[in-house]
Design an enzyme around this catalytic site. Structure first.
Site, short mmCIF file in Angstrom:
data_model
loop_
_atom_site.label_atom_id
_atom_site.label_comp_id
_atom_site.label_asym_id
_atom_site.label_seq_id
_atom_site.Cartn_x
_atom_site.Cartn_y
_atom_site.Cartn_z
N SER B 58 -56.03 -92.89 -32.65
CA SER B 58 -57.17 -93.47 -33.37
C SER B 58 -57.35 -94.91 -32.92
CB SER B 58 -56.91 -93.45 -34.88
OG SER B 58 -56.46 -92.19 -35.32
N GLU B 59 -57.77 -95.08 -31.69
CA GLU B 59 -57.79 -96.42 -31.10
C GLU B 59 -58.68 -97.39 -31.85
OE1 GLU B 59 -58.23 -93.59 -29.44
OE2 GLU B 59 -56.47 -93.46 -28.14
N ALA B 83 -56.56 -97.91 -19.95
CA ALA B 83 -57.79 -98.64 -20.27
C ALA B 83 -58.90 -97.76 -20.87
CB ALA B 83 -58.29 -99.38 -19.03
N PRO B 88 -62.80 -96.09 -27.11
CA PRO B 88 -63.13 -95.76 -28.51
C PRO B 88 -62.97 -96.97 -29.43
CG PRO B 88 -61.70 -94.08 -27.55
CD PRO B 88 -61.75 -95.22 -26.57
N HIS B 128 -59.05 -91.55 -16.65
CA HIS B 128 -57.72 -92.17 -16.71
C HIS B 128 -57.58 -93.35 -15.76
CE1 HIS B 128 -56.74 -88.38 -18.74
NE2 HIS B 128 -55.66 -88.96 -19.19
C1 LIG Z 1 -58.99 -91.31 -26.51
C2 LIG Z 1 -57.67 -90.91 -25.98
N1 LIG Z 1 -56.54 -91.47 -26.45
C3 LIG Z 1 -55.33 -91.13 -25.98
C4 LIG Z 1 -55.20 -90.18 -25.00
C5 LIG Z 1 -53.81 -89.80 -24.46
N2 LIG Z 1 -53.49 -88.41 -24.78
C6 LIG Z 1 -53.59 -87.43 -23.87
S1 LIG Z 1 -53.20 -85.93 -24.52
C7 LIG Z 1 -52.83 -86.60 -26.01
C8 LIG Z 1 -52.34 -85.76 -27.14
C9 LIG Z 1 -53.36 -84.73 -27.47
O1 LIG Z 1 -52.81 -83.87 -28.43
P1 LIG Z 1 -53.67 -82.61 -28.77
O2 LIG Z 1 -55.09 -83.02 -28.93
O3 LIG Z 1 -53.01 -81.94 -29.94
O4 LIG Z 1 -53.61 -81.69 -27.49
P2 LIG Z 1 -52.29 -80.98 -26.91
O5 LIG Z 1 -51.90 -81.76 -25.69
O6 LIG Z 1 -51.25 -81.02 -27.99
O7 LIG Z 1 -52.70 -79.59 -26.59
C10 LIG Z 1 -53.06 -87.97 -26.02
C11 LIG Z 1 -52.87 -88.84 -27.19
C12 LIG Z 1 -56.39 -89.59 -24.51
N3 LIG Z 1 -56.35 -88.67 -23.54
N4 LIG Z 1 -57.59 -89.96 -25.02
#
Ligand SMILES: Cc1ncc(C[n+]2csc(CCOP(=O)(O)OP(=O)(O)O)c2C)c(N)n1
Ligand SMILES: Cc1ncc(C[n+]2csc(CCOP(=O)(O)OP(=O)(O)O)c2C)c(N)n1
Ligand SMILES: [Mg+2]
Ligand SMILES: [Mg+2]
Lengths: 333, 329, 329, 333
Positions: B58-59, B83, B88, B128
């Site tokens: 939750s940025e 970055a 968000p 990314h």
């Molecule tokens: C806006 C944003 N913040 C952080 C990330 C880094 N990130 C990549 S995957 C992930 C976890 C996602 O968890 P979930 O939505 O449950 O998917 P899962 O990998 O568990 O299937 C995060 C925080 C991102 N990709 N996008």
């Protein structure tokens, strides 16, 4: 649904992911990636419930979705290796595979991206008439991003024909605090309270169970098709051990299909996985028990899948890379 | 002095603040990235776990949370991740954090330290691989630190956390493992002082973050061809050390700016414009910008390499600049 | 031809699309702003109400909604409100909309039209007074339209909505009421064609949006002092019409860029850098940037005026440029 | 709470806002602004419940909050007119008044700003020990911004000492679709379901009723002070007719305090407002009925308030404007 075919697709996804980890180990690609292992039942059953014109937005854990929807593993592997004849001409890599021929709208690796874009697809499909629906696939973590709440509000306010599919794979996850791959951090004990708050019908289903997922998916899709508004499916799966760390591994070893009938070598750290949580083994056992398939057919099916993935692997490795200057080809139409 | 990587340097600084300030906190996930250095976080987490917070994804809210806490006098080192994950939170950063002090006649301040990782990730694709320096530099009210090398990082990060202004610390995602000689004791490097990382009289190469390393390599190659490049590491964009840049250009008469961000409205454009405006008469040739090309980065290493700034491109630009034949007056 | 204001021109275009395309929709609140022109929306709403959508205050989601719909072939004119209200949607715009096509090897496209209002609002303070052109220009993959005058707006807006690319249309919040002669029929103004709004041989003034009007006024004053300014209205930033700018500068030898955005990494920096790079030998004096000063805008007209670009500042910059005595060779 | 004093503060806010509209009409300031008329009971009762060290973040509709917390009307009016000796040296104007001496943290005009910043204040206050709490004031519209959901999640996850005060003034609002000032557009029928989803205790209270607001505010503040976690107060008020259009007006005319005892001139379009919804008249009637105040005291109180606002108005008009170049004074510390 043809059970044998469903099993074959699940196993195809499994072998595909095993190949992906192998190729990463061989440095054939270098980026972060995500495995669909342990969630195969969801992708396969969900896609079974969809029609050809339905639109799908998915996220970073998309391999299984693309394959379950019918993409050829060789084009998917070529994509992950960044090759010219990949699904997206090698431009999307592992995290953004968007097979538009199969209704994939967009594949976003930004948490909260797919749920919000899918909501827009539903808006268009409603405006355009017809009975096509939108599907938004995302993880439990997406329910931490504000845009997801905003999107649910739109779907409820405007009665959009969308099925939200939240694949909750937090059970058994380490999470960032545990030094592992991030997982859900929410004060909401039961995530289904979230769509419920917006008046969106929701059901939780066991993501290891193909038939259960197909059952709820079929009803959800039907409701959206009938223009009776959105539906939210909360799929609970145990997290695959290989998806606990920051970088995926084949923690439970290459899947040994004989575990479906031969108990003897099932033991050790991952015993519970083999017995209860592996959706592929579970479904194989179920079909064996029901006499839908026998051991020899199963071995044959496994051989066929291995061969297909081996060919796909070779195809991907032999495929040309895009011309460097094609990097500028698609900035604008 | 000891050989340390970025991760060590960051932990040195964070550890000191944990010890100095009982309320100091660290918030973020994968603070040391997802590379091999990630493991270095564990002992730190063991020791200060109660003041290390792993927020939900939750940025927008957690950057605002850090800002609100900073408004109450709490210092929080906040890691936003890569970055693009700061986007968000863009409204929080642009409309709350950057404007708090000026919009309140100086009565409110939000001296939060926001850290994020930038850069091209060998096929990581656009979502990314942002290098957002140009975007954030257009938001006055925030100090922007773009360090290269663990020794600079250590001194600049300490200054950032101590600063009474909001500070954005943007390090390269591939920098965590970069090693260098780092003093053991604590020290602060003042903001607004660029570092001349190499002296030379023929052309000035201005860079920040990882492009400093590329520029130094380019300078070595140029030396082989008889061109002596002066390499300036900006270290901070806000405040900007214009003097060091202008003095160098008045000496060399040639400017190359190397930046991993994009061309339009990026760091290279700003430096080129500033120099053209302020040192026009000293310039003997057009300023040259070597940047990431203006395209979203595909998730493909071949295409990414084509779009990326490189040692070769810096060398070529420096040669073009020094060989420029001015139009007959 | 009839005398119309921006609001009329926008409604002309939106009405045509409503008639041409049964699925065309308009989404947003206060599409015509909150000034006197807001009332002009009512008859349009009466007529096409079923395809006019008033979203909740959820910019991130409704811009994504528009993008997702556009990915399915629906055209939606989406009004985000004032530019700062686009910041909660920044991730959607930067990471989804701008990257969709390139990131999918050209298979996905999100040809959404996003409209927002920019500019200083006579005391509206920082959270309502952004001119974010520089920030968005750093995001390739989006066409950016910055029109001035209802006739240009009409032609450019039609091109924007028809475009197969995502388009950002940034108009001035005080522009809605601006009147001008507008052709009755529909027409498209191609992107990437700047307009020379005034010819002159002594200095080139490059501007966009409301700064075009200020630049023309400045040009009149300069003419009174014997300085003939050429005023170029960029009309679109992406694509950028470099040729028209470079040709003008090679004629005049002097460049002033006037922009309502901020200095660092803004439009003025980009134009100054591009010209210095591409027309170096033609420049007889340093390029001059006249912009909003680098500070969050206080909610105070006196202070705002001090920070704002103005006719006086443009005139002064043009004089300085034309009087620049080059250093003795 | 001293009832007479509470009434005087409410009336002070009312007369202040009447003066603000007048000054806008005289072009003494030109920006968009927002009136607290109709919500006076909330601000006054809430501030009554707070202690001196508590921190407050509020939003664009902040005049009443700042005055209820004890700011001098003359400094507030000077601020709105952009004068040197305003609360924020004339730099904040109407939408950002942040009286830090009175615990105002920041005042954001970005919907969703105050709720998220206040959550951060609560985080700091918890870390720093002591018993001070944070208060986040926002409108119903803030519950459309994703950041608000994210913030509630943090407060619940980390047990933050915060009282969220959502002033719901949607009843009777026109909204954007109606050509008026924007108002809540949510699929959530009962907004209290939102904090409830995150496990945050919540109560709805009648925003026209000073005692009712004070009662719930006192309990909410106490819970946060005792470090028993966050609390959410949903304040329901009827929207003031003058706040229906895009630009505020004194739609119901300058408040005639005699309506508190003299029914005879109450009639016409706004009869319901005068009889039931105007918190100032309601409270005046209540105090009269209870014998807490008599007509003459009420008239005297009104005279005192008018005089104070008249002086404040003159003070503001006579105050110097900041030096133009002070625009750069506070970009950095
Ligand atoms: C806006 C944003 N913040 C952080 C990330 C880094 N990130 C990549 S995957 C992930 C976890 C996602 O968890 P979930 O939505 O449950 O998917 P899962 O990998 O568990 O299937 C995060 C925080 C991102 N990709 N996008
Ligand atoms: C992010 C953002 N989007 C849009 C706006 C424009 N806006 C100003 S006030 C407002 C309505 C707010 O309603 P509410 O929060 O209920 O407060 P109220 O004015 O009703 O007291 C909107 C949408 C804004 N200020 N910020
Ligand atoms: Mg998950
Ligand atoms: Mg409201």
């Amino acid at each position: 649904m043809n059970p044998k075919q469903a099993l074959e697709t699940m196993l195809t996804i499994r072998r595909f992911e095993e190949a992906v980890v192998g190729l990463f180990g061989e440095h054939e690609f270098m980026t972060h990636f995500h495995l669909y292992i342990g969630q195969e039942a969801t992708g396969v059953a969900l896609m079974e419930a969809l029609g050809p014109n339905d639109k799908i937005a998915t996220h970073h854990r998309n391999h299984g979705h693309v394959l379950a929807r019918g993409a050829d593993p060789k084009h998917a592997l070529a994509e992950i290796l960044g090759r010219e004849n990949g699904i997206n001409r090698g431009a999307s890599g592992t995290m953004h595979m968007a097979d538009t021929d199969r209704g994939f709208l967009a594949t976003s690796a930004i948490v909260g991206g797919s749920i919000s874009l899918a909501t827009g697809a539903a808006f268009a499909l409603k405006t355009q008439g017809g009975d096509a629906i939108a599907v938004g696939l995302f993880g439990d973590g997406a329910l931490e991003e504000g845009v997801s709440y905003e999107s649910l509000n739109f779907a409820a306010l405007w009665d959009l024909p969308i099925v939200y599919v939240c694949e909750n794979n937090s059970e058994g996850a380490l999470g960032s605090a545990g030094g592992g791959f991030p997982t859900s951090v929410s004060a909401v004990d039961d995530l289904t309270d979230i769509p419920r708050t917006f008046g969106i019908p929701v059901e939780t289903v066991d993501g290891r169970d193909v038939d259960a997922v197909l059952d709820v998916a079929a009803r959800a899709v039907e409701q959206a098709r009938q223009r009776k508004g959105p539906f939210f499916i909360h799929v609970a799966t145990a997290r695959y051990a290989g998806s606990q760390p920051l970088w995926p591994t084949i923690a439970t070893g290459e899947t040994d299909i004989s575990m479906a009938w031969d108990d003897s070598q099932i033991s050790g750290e991952h015993e519970r996985w083999y017995r209860e949580n592996d959706p592929v083994l579970r479904y194989a056992r179920q079909l064996l028990a029901a006499g839908e398939i026998d051991q020899d057919e199963l071995k044959e099916l496994d051989r066929r899948v291995r061969e297909r993935i081996a060919e796909a692997r070779q195809y991907a490795l032999d495929s040309p890379r895009p011309a460097p200057d094609s990097a500028l080809d698609h900035v604008f139409a | 002095m000891a050989t340390k990587n970025y991760a060590d340097a960051m932990l040195d600084v964070l550890t000191t603040f944990m010890e100095e300030d009982p309320h100091f906190a660290v918030m973020g996930n994968e603070v040391l990235g997802i590379g091999p250095e990630a493991g270095q976080f564990e002992p730190f987490q063991q020791k200060y776990g109660d003041r290390i917070h792993f927020p939900p994804c939750s940025e927008a809210a957690f950057s605002a949370l850090a800002a609100g806490a900073a408004m109450c006098g709490q210092r929080i080192f906040t890691h936003l991740g890569l970055a693009p994950f700061s986007y968000p939170a863009f409204s929080t950063i642009a409309s709350e954090i950057a404007t708090a002090r000026q919009g309140s006649g100086g009565r409110v301040s939000a001296p939060v330290t926001l850290h994020m990782s930038h850069g091209l990730l060998h096929g990581g694709a656009s979502q990314h691989s942002e290098s957002p320096m140009g975007i954030y530099w257009n938001l006055p009210g925030i100090e922007i630190v773009v360090p290269w090398g663990p020794a600079d990082l250590k001194g600049l990060l300490r200054t950032a956390i101590k600063s009474d202004n909001p500070t954005l610390v943007i390090t390269h995602a591939f920098g965590y493992g970069t090693e260098g000689e780092v003093p053991d004791e604590d020290y602060e490097i003042p903001f607004g002082e660029a570092a001349v990382k190499r002296e030379g009289g023929d052309v000035t190469i201005v860079a920040c973050s990882m492009m400093v390393a590329m520029s130094l390599e380019a300078a070595d190659r140029l030396a082989g061809e008889g061109i002596e490049a002066e390499v300036i590491d900006l270290r901070t964009l806000v405040p900007l050390d214009e003097q060091t840049i202008l003095e160098s250009v008045s000496k060399t008469g040639h400017l190359v700016v190397a930046d991993e961000g994009r061309l339009r409205c990026g760091v290279a454009s700003e430096i080129a414009a500033t120099v053209s405006e302020r040192a026009f008469d000293a310039l003997k040739a057009p300023p040259a910008r070597v940047t990431r090309m203006d395209a979203p980065v595909p998730g493909n290493q071949t295409q990414e390499a084509y779009l990326s700034p490189s040692v070769e491109k810096i060398v070529a630009a420096a040669k073009r600049a020094t060989r420029h034949a001015p139009a007959p007056a």
